[in-house]
Motif scaffolding. Structure first.
Motif, short mmCIF file in Angstrom:
data_model
loop_
_atom_site.label_atom_id
_atom_site.label_comp_id
_atom_site.label_asym_id
_atom_site.label_seq_id
_atom_site.Cartn_x
_atom_site.Cartn_y
_atom_site.Cartn_z
N GLN A 37 0.81 -1.21 0.00
CA GLN A 37 0.00 0.00 0.00
C GLN A 37 0.85 1.27 0.00
O GLN A 37 0.48 2.27 -0.62
N VAL A 38 1.99 1.21 0.70
CA VAL A 38 2.89 2.37 0.71
C VAL A 38 3.32 2.70 -0.72
O VAL A 38 3.22 3.85 -1.17
N GLY A 39 3.80 1.69 -1.45
CA GLY A 39 4.24 1.91 -2.82
C GLY A 39 3.10 2.31 -3.74
O GLY A 39 3.24 3.24 -4.56
N TYR A 40 1.98 1.62 -3.61
CA TYR A 40 0.84 1.87 -4.49
C TYR A 40 0.33 3.31 -4.34
O TYR A 40 0.12 4.02 -5.33
N GLN A 41 0.17 3.73 -3.10
CA GLN A 41 -0.38 5.07 -2.87
C GLN A 41 0.62 6.17 -3.23
O GLN A 41 0.22 7.24 -3.69
N MET A 42 1.91 5.90 -3.04
CA MET A 42 2.91 6.89 -3.48
C MET A 42 2.91 7.01 -5.00
O MET A 42 3.06 8.10 -5.55
N ALA A 43 2.71 5.90 -5.70
CA ALA A 43 2.63 5.93 -7.16
C ALA A 43 1.39 6.69 -7.63
O ALA A 43 1.37 7.23 -8.74
N CYS A 44 0.38 6.74 -6.77
CA CYS A 44 -0.86 7.46 -7.10
C CYS A 44 -0.79 8.93 -6.67
O CYS A 44 -1.80 9.64 -6.73
N GLY A 45 0.39 9.37 -6.22
CA GLY A 45 0.57 10.80 -5.95
C GLY A 45 0.65 11.23 -4.51
O GLY A 45 0.88 12.40 -4.22
N LYS A 46 0.45 10.32 -3.56
CA LYS A 46 0.51 10.70 -2.14
C LYS A 46 1.96 10.74 -1.66
O LYS A 46 2.82 10.03 -2.19
N THR A 47 2.22 11.55 -0.66
CA THR A 47 3.55 11.57 -0.05
C THR A 47 3.65 10.44 0.96
O THR A 47 2.63 9.92 1.43
N LEU A 48 4.88 10.07 1.32
CA LEU A 48 5.08 9.02 2.32
C LEU A 48 4.41 9.41 3.64
O LEU A 48 3.76 8.57 4.28
N THR A 49 4.53 10.66 4.03
CA THR A 49 3.92 11.12 5.28
C THR A 49 2.40 10.94 5.24
O THR A 49 1.79 10.47 6.22
N GLU A 50 1.79 11.27 4.13
CA GLU A 50 0.33 11.12 3.98
C GLU A 50 -0.08 9.66 4.05
O GLU A 50 -1.07 9.30 4.71
N VAL A 51 0.69 8.80 3.39
CA VAL A 51 0.36 7.37 3.37
C VAL A 51 0.44 6.79 4.78
O VAL A 51 -0.49 6.11 5.25
#
Length: 309
Positions: A233-247
């Protein structure tokens, strides 16, 4: 069935609760400790035959030290089910437990075991590994059931590292799916990721064949292909534009791969080991590259043989 045992589970998160439920369904007496629970550590481990650690990596040494001052039953077996590396010493969880309790056997439990599927009582298999054959077989009996198949292994370090190192590749796999790169790319990523895991695992002292088992390839396949995996989920959501902090702010539980990646890069640099996927995941997590730039870096590396002879 075997005579019933007293099981102490440290950690009431999804994984600890799942292991407690399995032991309880086998009619063992189970007590669970958590920081916010009503029972103290002393109460939970009193008379325990088995002490199962399912706490996050950052709490392992602290809890082990607390337990050191308590009267632990002399024949108690420690089981570690944590997947991570300690940043300061690059120690694995089992190394911390064995160092703290040198006279007790330590067993590593690891495998393709997504907690939510275990809670739904879907079939699964895992590995329990120890330098003590008797201890591994003891833990095998405690947790084996019709829905949870348990294998023994004599390479605890390899079993532990497989479960730990694959979390970094799971982050990369989430990026791959988030960018919609397709099945070919995913297959290549996971295969080359396994090569990296074996490369650094061997250097650590683990056996190659262990990484082709349930705790290596098995766990890698599960976490690289399931949205239930926090690291994916960390990788998927970062690929979708979220920052690590947000994820991380909205993630249920701990994504151990984030910390593991930093520790791995330290060790890889110290020993001059090539870990291109891990390096790009590290740069992504540090905010040095975008997911697309990380992909380009991997694809544009110098061409080379698949294996070095």
């Amino acid at each position: 069935m075997q005579n019933l045992k007293s099981i102490a589970v440290l950690g009431a998160g999804a994984w600890g609760s799942s292991l407690a439920a399995i032991a309880s369904s086998n009619n063992h007496q189970v007590s669970i400790w958590s920081r916010n629970g009503s029972q103290t550590l002393a109460q939970v481990v009193e008379n325990a035959d088995t002490i199962v650690s399912a706490i996050s990596m950052k709490g392992v040494r602290e809890v082990a030290t607390q337990l050191q001052s308590l009267p632990i039953p002399p024949k108690a077996v420690f089981v570690t089910a944590t997947k991570g590396l300690e940043p300061e010493y690059t120690s694995t969880p089992s190394q911390i437990w064995q160092e703290t309790f040198p006279s007790h056997p330590v067993v590593v439990l690891s495998g393709p075991n997504l907690s939510k599927e275990i809670q739904l009582e879907l079939p699964a298999a895992t590995v329990v590994a120890s330098t003590s054959k008797d201890a591994a077989e003891f833990v095998q009996l405690v947790f084996s059931s019709s829905r949870f198949r348990v294998y023994t292994n004599s390479d605890p370090l390899g079993v532990e590292l497989g479960g730990t190192l694959k979390n970094v590749i799971a982050i990369a796999s989430g990026v791959c799916d988030g960018l919609q790169l397709g099945t070919n790319a995913k297959a290549a990523l996971v295969t080359r990721g396994l090569t990296e895991i074996i490369r650094i695992g061997n250097l650590w002292g683990a056996k190659t064949e262990t990484f082709y088992g349930l705790s290596g390839l098995g766990d890698l396949l599960a976490t690289c292909n399931s949205p239930l995996s926090r690291n994916y989920q960390v990788g998927y959501q970062m690929a979708c534009g979220k920052t690590l902090t947000e994820v991380l702010a909205h993630l249920e539980g701990t994504a151990e791969g984030v910390n593991t990646c930093q520790v791995l890069m330290q060790r890889a640099k110290q020993r001059n080991i090539s870990m291109p996927i891990t390096e790009q995941v590290y740069r992504l997590l540090q905010g040095e590259v975008t997911p697309r730039q990380a992909l380009d870096e991997l694809m544009l590396r110098d061409i080379k043989p698949e294996y070095s002879y």
